[in-house]
Design a protein around this motif. Structure first.
Motif, PDB file in Angstrom:
ATOM      1  N   ARG A  26      41.916  18.839  47.413  1.00 49.93           N
ATOM      2  CA  ARG A  26      41.539  20.507  48.108  1.00 49.93           C
ATOM      3  C   ARG A  26      40.802  21.416  47.337  1.00 49.93           C
ATOM      4  N   ARG A  27      40.137  22.143  47.920  1.00 45.18           N
ATOM      5  CA  ARG A  27      39.386  23.406  46.966  1.00 45.18           C
ATOM      6  C   ARG A  27      40.622  24.530  46.787  1.00 45.18           C
ATOM      7  N   HIS A  28      40.405  24.964  45.897  1.00 46.57           N
ATOM      8  CA  HIS A  28      41.367  26.077  45.277  1.00 46.57           C
ATOM      9  C   HIS A  28      41.033  27.027  44.589  1.00 46.57           C
ATOM     10  N   ALA A  29      41.326  28.533  44.514  1.00 45.70           N
ATOM     11  CA  ALA A  29      41.041  29.627  43.920  1.00 45.70           C
ATOM     12  C   ALA A  29      41.744  29.378  42.695  1.00 45.70           C
ATOM     13  N   ILE A  30      41.045  29.673  41.484  1.00 46.50           N
ATOM     14  CA  ILE A  30      41.639  29.659  40.254  1.00 46.50           C
ATOM     15  C   ILE A  30      41.548  31.151  39.671  1.00 46.50           C
ATOM     16  N   PHE A  31      42.595  31.847  39.420  1.00 52.43           N
ATOM     17  CA  PHE A  31      42.666  33.226  38.968  1.00 52.43           C
ATOM     18  C   PHE A  31      42.852  33.237  37.336  1.00 52.43           C
ATOM     19  N   VAL A  32      42.167  33.887  36.725  1.00 50.98           N
ATOM     20  CA  VAL A  32      42.586  34.220  35.243  1.00 50.98           C
ATOM     21  C   VAL A  32      44.120  34.507  34.992  1.00 50.98           C
ATOM     22  N   ASP A  33      44.638  35.303  35.887  1.00 51.55           N
ATOM     23  CA  ASP A  33      46.133  35.729  35.879  1.00 51.55           C
ATOM     24  C   ASP A  33      46.925  34.674  35.967  1.00 51.55           C
ATOM     25  N   ASP A  34      46.519  33.433  36.512  1.00 53.20           N
ATOM     26  CA  ASP A  34      47.394  32.347  36.615  1.00 53.20           C
ATOM     27  C   ASP A  34      47.045  31.437  35.389  1.00 53.20           C
ATOM     28  N   ILE A  35      46.027  31.440  34.600  1.00 51.68           N
ATOM     29  CA  ILE A  35      45.601  30.780  33.569  1.00 51.68           C
ATOM     30  C   ILE A  35      46.106  31.224  32.337  1.00 51.68           C
ATOM     31  N   TYR A  36      45.806  32.530  32.093  1.00 49.78           N
ATOM     32  CA  TYR A  36      45.970  33.265  30.969  1.00 49.78           C
ATOM     33  C   TYR A  36      47.269  34.347  31.016  1.00 49.78           C
ATOM     34  N   GLN A  37      46.991  35.188  31.637  1.00 50.04           N
ATOM     35  CA  GLN A  37      48.230  36.291  32.146  1.00 50.04           C
ATOM     36  C   GLN A  37      47.548  37.283  33.014  1.00 50.04           C
ATOM     37  N   THR A  38      48.587  37.965  33.782  1.00 48.84           N
ATOM     38  CA  THR A  38      48.230  39.215  34.353  1.00 48.84           C
ATOM     39  C   THR A  38      48.076  40.301  33.251  1.00 48.84           C
ATOM     40  N   GLU A  39      46.830  40.887  33.758  1.00 48.75           N
ATOM     41  CA  GLU A  39      46.453  42.120  32.951  1.00 48.75           C
ATOM     42  C   GLU A  39      45.599  43.247  33.827  1.00 48.75           C
ATOM     43  N   GLU A  40      46.010  44.572  33.431  1.00 42.22           N
ATOM     44  CA  GLU A  40      45.400  45.465  34.089  1.00 42.22           C
ATOM     45  C   GLU A  40      44.136  45.913  33.320  1.00 42.22           C
ATOM     46  N   PRO A  41      42.958  46.091  34.007  1.00 48.25           N
ATOM     47  CA  PRO A  41      41.731  46.630  33.358  1.00 48.25           C
ATOM     48  C   PRO A  41      42.026  47.840  32.747  1.00 48.25           C
ATOM     49  N   ASP A  42      41.297  48.292  31.769  1.00 45.87           N
ATOM     50  CA  ASP A  42      41.304  49.674  30.982  1.00 45.87           C
ATOM     51  C   ASP A  42      40.851  50.365  31.758  1.00 45.87           C
ATOM     52  N   GLU A  43      40.483  51.704  31.330  1.00 48.79           N
ATOM     53  CA  GLU A  43      40.300  53.131  32.197  1.00 48.79           C
ATOM     54  C   GLU A  43      38.982  52.795  32.696  1.00 48.79           C
ATOM     55  N   PHE A  44      37.884  52.061  31.947  1.00 48.70           N
ATOM     56  CA  PHE A  44      36.687  51.766  32.497  1.00 48.70           C
ATOM     57  C   PHE A  44      36.442  50.620  33.138  1.00 48.70           C
ATOM     58  N   GLY A  45      37.668  49.843  33.654  1.00 50.39           N
ATOM     59  CA  GLY A  45      37.584  48.925  34.638  1.00 50.39           C
ATOM     60  C   GLY A  45      37.353  47.532  33.791  1.00 50.39           C
ATOM     61  N   LEU A  46      37.414  47.624  32.609  1.00 52.46           N
ATOM     62  CA  LEU A  46      37.230  46.444  31.818  1.00 52.46           C
ATOM     63  C   LEU A  46      38.399  45.526  31.433  1.00 52.46           C
ATOM     64  N   HIS A  47      38.564  44.362  31.236  1.00 54.52           N
ATOM     65  CA  HIS A  47      39.535  43.416  30.856  1.00 54.52           C
ATOM     66  C   HIS A  47      39.451  43.317  29.351  1.00 54.52           C
ATOM     67  N   SER A  48      40.420  42.774  28.590  1.00 57.76           N
ATOM     68  CA  SER A  48      40.382  42.352  27.208  1.00 57.76           C
ATOM     69  C   SER A  48      39.221  41.498  26.968  1.00 57.76           C
ATOM     70  N   GLU A  49      38.835  41.236  25.603  1.00 52.49           N
ATOM     71  CA  GLU A  49      38.059  40.064  25.421  1.00 52.49           C
ATOM     72  C   GLU A  49      38.782  38.527  25.563  1.00 52.49           C
ATOM     73  N   ARG A  50      39.848  38.587  25.331  1.00 55.31           N
ATOM     74  CA  ARG A  50      40.652  37.375  25.704  1.00 55.31           C
ATOM     75  C   ARG A  50      40.685  37.003  27.218  1.00 55.31           C
ATOM     76  N   TYR A  51      40.913  38.045  27.961  1.00 57.42           N
ATOM     77  CA  TYR A  51      40.787  37.955  29.338  1.00 57.42           C
ATOM     78  C   TYR A  51      39.414  37.356  29.974  1.00 57.42           C
ATOM     79  N   GLN A  52      38.466  37.958  29.259  1.00 59.67           N
ATOM     80  CA  GLN A  52      37.183  37.753  29.564  1.00 59.67           C
ATOM     81  C   GLN A  52      36.510  36.362  29.097  1.00 59.67           C
ATOM     82  N   ALA A  53      37.385  35.938  27.900  1.00 61.52           N
ATOM     83  CA  ALA A  53      36.997  34.503  27.534  1.00 61.52           C
ATOM     84  C   ALA A  53      37.689  33.459  28.413  1.00 61.52           C
TER      85      ALA A  53
END
Length: 147
Positions: A26-53
């Motif tokens: 089956r095809r499946h959506a893979i979210f960064v939150d499920d692989i790394y961790q849930t993280e809120e973007p900063d005040e500029f709407g950007l995620h941490s470098e680790r999240y982006q990696a």
């Protein structure tokens, strides 16, 4: 000392491949939150470098032929992802580097499953062994390059 970013890459890639194997074909959506961790973007709407990696790892796995996906969901997920046939076959196949200490009384199918690349990866993830995970992923990636 190892490069932490490479250990993180192996961990993210391993979790992604194991997750897609678990729902294959089956095809499946893979979210960064499920692989790394849930993280809120900063005040500029950007995620941490680790999240982006981690998101970069998802894209890289697609670019290198480990998986296919239809689209991205922002910079937070890949949508309609599925393992490629080559990756599925390699994950399902016995790993040569496995040291077998299996109980001979286990059914043949269970012993076969315990010898696979996927089992090696899952065991390293479960045991939180960066060294074993690195070995398992390098072994898998080496086979991908040869096939």
């Amino acid at each position: 000392m190892t490069d932490i970013n490479v250990d993180d890459f192996f961990k993210d890639a391993a979790k992604t491949l194991a997750a897609l194997y678990g729902v294959f074909p089956r095809r499946h959506a893979i979210f960064v939150d499920d692989i790394y961790q849930t993280e809120e973007p900063d005040e500029f709407g950007l995620h941490s470098e680790r999240y982006q990696a981690c998101f970069g790892t998802l894209l890289w796995l697609g670019e290198e032929g480990y998986l296919r996906f239809e689209d991205t969901i922002g910079n937070e997920a890949i949508d309609q992802a599925v393992l490629t046939g080559r990756t599925f076959t390699l994950l399902s196949s016995p790993a040569e580097s496995i040291t077998r200490h299996e109980d001979p009384n286990l059914p043949d199918l269970v012993r076969l499953e315990h010898s696979t690349h996927l089992h090696q990866i899952k065991t390293a993830l479960r045991d939180r062994s960066s060294m074993e995970l690195r070995r398992a992923m390098i072994s898998l990636m080496g086979l991908m390059q040869r096939s």
